[in-house]
Design a protein around this motif. Structure first.
Motif, PDB file in Angstrom:
ATOM      1  N   ASP A  26      55.423  44.626  56.300  1.00 23.68           N
ATOM      2  CA  ASP A  26      56.192  45.694  56.948  1.00 23.68           C
ATOM      3  C   ASP A  26      56.790  46.621  55.891  1.00 23.68           C
ATOM      4  OD1 ASP A  26      55.713  44.857  59.521  1.00 23.68           O
ATOM      5  OD2 ASP A  26      57.672  43.914  59.803  1.00 23.68           O
ATOM      6  N   TYR A  27      57.337  46.026  54.850  1.00 24.53           N
ATOM      7  CA  TYR A  27      57.905  46.825  53.754  1.00 24.53           C
ATOM      8  C   TYR A  27      56.822  47.741  53.163  1.00 24.53           C
ATOM      9  CZ  TYR A  27      58.927  48.089  48.993  1.00 24.53           C
ATOM     10  OH  TYR A  27      59.052  48.817  47.840  1.00 24.53           O
ATOM     11  N   ARG A  28      55.653  47.199  52.861  1.00 17.81           N
ATOM     12  CA  ARG A  28      54.567  48.000  52.267  1.00 17.81           C
ATOM     13  C   ARG A  28      54.158  49.136  53.205  1.00 17.81           C
ATOM     14  NH1 ARG A  28      54.635  49.056  47.852  1.00 17.81           N
ATOM     15  NH2 ARG A  28      52.623  50.020  48.144  1.00 17.81           N
ATOM     16  N   ARG A  29      54.076  48.838  54.508  1.00 16.07           N
ATOM     17  CA  ARG A  29      53.715  49.898  55.464  1.00 16.07           C
ATOM     18  C   ARG A  29      54.774  50.988  55.494  1.00 16.07           C
ATOM     19  NH1 ARG A  29      51.687  45.557  58.300  1.00 16.07           N
ATOM     20  NH2 ARG A  29      53.555  45.352  59.572  1.00 16.07           N
ATOM     21  N   SER A  30      56.042  50.620  55.313  1.00 26.95           N
ATOM     22  CA  SER A  30      57.100  51.639  55.304  1.00 26.95           C
ATOM     23  C   SER A  30      56.932  52.589  54.123  1.00 26.95           C
ATOM     24  CB  SER A  30      58.483  50.993  55.276  1.00 26.95           C
ATOM     25  OG  SER A  30      58.818  50.521  53.994  1.00 26.95           O
ATOM     26  N   VAL A  31      56.262  52.119  53.078  1.00 28.75           N
ATOM     27  CA  VAL A  31      56.000  52.951  51.899  1.00 28.75           C
ATOM     28  C   VAL A  31      54.696  53.727  52.076  1.00 28.75           C
ATOM     29  CG1 VAL A  31      55.481  52.900  49.419  1.00 28.75           C
ATOM     30  CG2 VAL A  31      57.271  51.401  50.352  1.00 28.75           C
TER      31      VAL A  31
END
Length: 141
Positions: A26-31
């Motif tokens: 989820d964190y990576r997708r937010s980036v």
């Protein structure tokens, strides 16, 4: 008894690792799901703000660097990230960003909702309706 305890520990460890990696994804997708160059241009951000956003996006370049910070509270990345984005952009520009990319919703809530999309306990059964016939006297069977 030792085998049972060892099995429970292994299951717990793998369960935690899987959950942690979901949060990291989820964190990576937010980036990666946002075209940051477009955001910077659309919001007319300064070069300093752009550099701060790129530095924020590069802060955790892999799972291990992210996990060192969020191992005990993987949910915390959402609040940390969006508070930092608001600080960098300023309140007004952050609200414009949030309205465009998250339809006005708090990004923290968006990612919290997404983490529950794959729950196995959701009902998948379809309702079946039974057609009741009436006899010649109008009574249902």
């Amino acid at each position: 008894m030792k085998k049972l305890l060892l099995t429970a520990m292994l299951v717990g460890t793998f369960g935690l690792t899987y959950a942690q990696s979901d949060y990291y994804n989820d964190y990576r997708r937010s980036v990666t799901d946002v075209n940051w160059a477009t955001v910077i241009t659309d919001l007319v951000l300064s070069q300093t703000q752009a550099n701060q956003i790129y530095a924020l996006n590069d802060r955790y370049h892999d799972y291990n660097s992210w996990n060192k910070v969020y191992v005990h509270n993987p949910d915390k990345w959402r609040n940390d990230r969006y508070v930092e984005l608001e600080r960098i952009m300023g309140r007004d520009k952050y609200l414009k960003f949030k309205n465009k990319y998250y339809k006005g919703q708090n990004p923290v809530a968006v990612y919290n909702r997404n983490k529950n999309n794959e729950k196995k306990y959701k009902k998948t059964e379809k309702k079946v309706y039974v057609h009741k016939e009436k006899d010649e006297h109008g009574n249902h069977h």
